[in-house]
Design a protein around this motif. Structure first.
Motif, PDB file in Angstrom:
ATOM      1  N   ASN A   1       0.853  -1.181   0.000  1.00  0.00           N
ATOM      2  CA  ASN A   1       0.000   0.000   0.000  1.00  0.00           C
ATOM      3  C   ASN A   1       0.889   1.231   0.000  1.00  0.00           C
ATOM      4  O   ASN A   1       1.887   1.279   0.720  1.00  0.00           O
ATOM      5  CB  ASN A   1      -0.904   0.037   1.242  1.00  0.00           C
TER       6      ASN A   1
ATOM      7  N   MET B   1       0.605   5.758  -0.295  1.00  0.00           N
ATOM      8  CA  MET B   1      -0.344   6.855  -0.135  1.00  0.00           C
ATOM      9  C   MET B   1       0.274   8.171  -0.574  1.00  0.00           C
ATOM     10  O   MET B   1       1.480   8.372  -0.481  1.00  0.00           O
ATOM     11  CB  MET B   1      -0.794   6.979   1.329  1.00  0.00           C
TER      12      MET B   1
ATOM     13  N   LEU C   1      -0.736  12.053   0.528  1.00  0.00           N
ATOM     14  CA  LEU C   1      -1.596  12.718   1.510  1.00  0.00           C
ATOM     15  C   LEU C   1      -1.516  14.231   1.373  1.00  0.00           C
ATOM     16  O   LEU C   1      -1.528  14.967   2.362  1.00  0.00           O
ATOM     17  CB  LEU C   1      -1.198  12.283   2.929  1.00  0.00           C
TER      18      LEU C   1
ATOM     19  N   ASP D   1      -4.941  13.265  -2.935  1.00  0.00           N
ATOM     20  CA  ASP D   1      -5.064  12.335  -1.812  1.00  0.00           C
ATOM     21  C   ASP D   1      -5.367  10.961  -2.406  1.00  0.00           C
ATOM     22  O   ASP D   1      -6.448  10.743  -2.963  1.00  0.00           O
ATOM     23  CB  ASP D   1      -6.198  12.820  -0.900  1.00  0.00           C
ATOM     24  N   LEU D   2      -4.412  10.039  -2.305  1.00  0.00           N
ATOM     25  CA  LEU D   2      -4.519   8.748  -2.984  1.00  0.00           C
ATOM     26  C   LEU D   2      -4.217   7.596  -2.041  1.00  0.00           C
ATOM     27  O   LEU D   2      -3.380   7.719  -1.138  1.00  0.00           O
ATOM     28  CB  LEU D   2      -3.530   8.672  -4.156  1.00  0.00           C
ATOM     29  N   ARG D   3      -4.890   6.465  -2.282  1.00  0.00           N
ATOM     30  CA  ARG D   3      -4.553   5.190  -1.660  1.00  0.00           C
ATOM     31  C   ARG D   3      -4.247   4.234  -2.813  1.00  0.00           C
ATOM     32  O   ARG D   3      -5.106   3.989  -3.666  1.00  0.00           O
ATOM     33  CB  ARG D   3      -5.714   4.651  -0.818  1.00  0.00           C
TER      34      ARG D   3
ATOM     35  N   PHE E   1      -2.427   0.641  -4.552  1.00  0.00           N
ATOM     36  CA  PHE E   1      -2.098  -0.770  -4.382  1.00  0.00           C
ATOM     37  C   PHE E   1      -1.102  -1.144  -5.490  1.00  0.00           C
ATOM     38  O   PHE E   1      -1.492  -1.549  -6.594  1.00  0.00           O
ATOM     39  CB  PHE E   1      -3.375  -1.610  -4.440  1.00  0.00           C
TER      40      PHE E   1
ATOM     41  N   GLY F   1      -8.623  -2.399  -3.598  1.00  0.00           N
ATOM     42  CA  GLY F   1      -9.284  -1.108  -3.656  1.00  0.00           C
ATOM     43  C   GLY F   1     -10.666  -1.133  -3.061  1.00  0.00           C
ATOM     44  O   GLY F   1     -10.913  -1.755  -2.036  1.00  0.00           O
TER      45      GLY F   1
ATOM     46  N   HIS G   1     -11.830   1.804   9.339  1.00  0.00           N
ATOM     47  CA  HIS G   1     -10.892   0.909   8.667  1.00  0.00           C
ATOM     48  C   HIS G   1     -10.982  -0.527   9.182  1.00  0.00           C
ATOM     49  O   HIS G   1     -10.385  -1.433   8.599  1.00  0.00           O
ATOM     50  CB  HIS G   1      -9.464   1.445   8.816  1.00  0.00           C
TER      51      HIS G   1
ATOM     52  N   CYS H   1      -6.131   1.898  -7.415  1.00  0.00           N
ATOM     53  CA  CYS H   1      -5.982   3.237  -6.852  1.00  0.00           C
ATOM     54  C   CYS H   1      -7.336   3.778  -6.409  1.00  0.00           C
ATOM     55  O   CYS H   1      -8.351   3.564  -7.078  1.00  0.00           O
ATOM     56  CB  CYS H   1      -5.367   4.177  -7.894  1.00  0.00           C
TER      57      CYS H   1
ATOM     58  N   GLN I   1      -8.920   7.556  -5.242  1.00  0.00           N
ATOM     59  CA  GLN I   1      -8.635   8.993  -5.220  1.00  0.00           C
ATOM     60  C   GLN I   1      -9.730   9.704  -4.439  1.00  0.00           C
ATOM     61  O   GLN I   1     -10.911   9.395  -4.594  1.00  0.00           O
ATOM     62  CB  GLN I   1      -8.547   9.525  -6.650  1.00  0.00           C
TER      63      GLN I   1
END
Length: 358
Positions: free
Chosen positions: A93, A95, A97, A102-104, A106, A179, A207, A263, A265
């Protein structure tokens, strides 16, 4: 994707030249190929293959300055203008920030990458485009007039792949989902409603939700249908459009999540300019654009999750394939309670009657 013989790279390039205004995703579908194959066919002609080394990419992008980040799925396109800053690297993972971006991410899903240059009149539009193993776009970075071109070219040179072939090998379905929709296929038949409600009631952080589903072998919608209307309730499909208009009128800051398996967003802040156009509803703000196909929304749920700060309420839209298209929260920071105006809005959107859990 259909089973006809795929066109050769020179045929793809000719089709692109014959249809200069057709969007890449749409042209690829017409040709029976993936978008990655369409882009790869132009290697050596405005396209350079780059390695999808996500951590190197993210750390290198900050020097490029202001860009537009784009993440999409079949029914929603999420665009944010800003800088790739506050990067958190990771092999499983990663990120970003930043204040605007702002993204997460994989990284293992990212399989193919390209640096693309396209002439637009007298201008050249530059972008970095990344795809999964099936050739579906996971994330794109578009340069803007304020971008640092030298830093971009340096980054492309660092990521350039030794393989500059104009074809890519596709491997559909070879990668497990991540995701927004990473839940395994599951059967609700063996799940116990009381156990689900007990575990749900003891959540202290949003989470923890995925871990609960994984333990119970449920997907999101199975859990929402089972848990009862005090935690999840079905809304009219027009609820998303209604939320947009109410949030804009009230200058309410929201969080808007759009993702795919590689991803996610996020936009955090108010929305102001809402423009419906046919089946699309569009947000056209200064640093945030969203394009959502409302006709592809099959279900909309309001979901209440307990946290150590009381509870938070999300609005979630799903397509006919059961995958989440888009998700919304009221804007909040860790340790803060939910905004009262968002909670009131979410709880008063038009509902569809449903069963109540025992």
């Amino acid at each position: 994707m259909d089973q006809r013989v795929k066109p050769a790279p020179h045929e793809i390039r000719r089709a692109r030249a014959d249809n200069p205004k057709t969007r890449e995703r749409d042209l690829a579908a017409q040709l029976g190929i993936s978008e990655a194959e369409l882009v790869a066919a132009h290697c050596g002609d405005g396209v350079v293959r780059v390695e999808p080394r996500v951590n190197d990419l993210l750390t290198g992008l900050e020097a490029v300055g202001e860009v537009m980040a784009l993440t999409r799925n079949d029914s929603a396109v999420h665009e944010k203008i800003g800088v790739y800053e506050k990067v958190v690297s990771g092999n499983h993972n990663a990120m970003v920030l930043g204040e605007n971006i702002d993204l997460r991410i994989f990284p293992k899903i990212w399989a193919h990458g390209f640096a693309v240059e396209k002439r637009d009149g007298g201008d050249i539009r530059r972008s970095l485009q990344f795809f999964d193993a099936a050739g579906e776009a996971v994330h794109k970075v578009h340069l803007r007039p304020a971008s640092n071109l030298y830093a971009y070219q340096k980054l492309v040179a660092e990521l350039e792949s030794p393989n500059q072939e104009s074809t890519v090998a596709m491997s559909e379905g070879s990668i497990s989902e991540s995701g927004l929709e990473s839940e395994a296929e599951a059967s609700a038949a063996a799940a116990d409603v009381n156990d689900l409600r007990d575990r749900w009631s003891r959540l202290t952080d949003v989470h923890q939700f995925f871990g609960m589903l994984k333990t119970l072998k449920l997907d999101r919608r199975q859990a929402m249908r089972m848990v009862g209307q005090d935690y999840a309730w079905l809304l009219d499909n027009g609820a998303v459009s209604a939320m947009f208009h109410h949030a804009a009128e009230g200058e309410m800051p929201i969080m808007c999540f759009v993702g795919n398996r590689g991803c996610i967003q996020i936009h955090s802040g108010p929305i102001t300019s809402i423009k419906p156009m046919g089946p699309w509803i569009n947000v056209l703000d200064e640093t945030f654009h969203l394009h959502l196909r409302t006709d592809r929304i099959q279900e909309v749920w309001a979901v209440r999750k307990p946290t150590k700060d009381s509870h938070v309420t999300s609005l979630e839209a799903y397509g006919a394939d059961g995958k989440m298209i888009i998700q919304f929260f009221g804007k909040r920071h860790e340790g803060e309670g939910e905004r009262e105006d968002w909670r009131f809005l979410a709880e008063n959107l038009p509902r569809i009657p449903g069963p109540t859990a025992a």
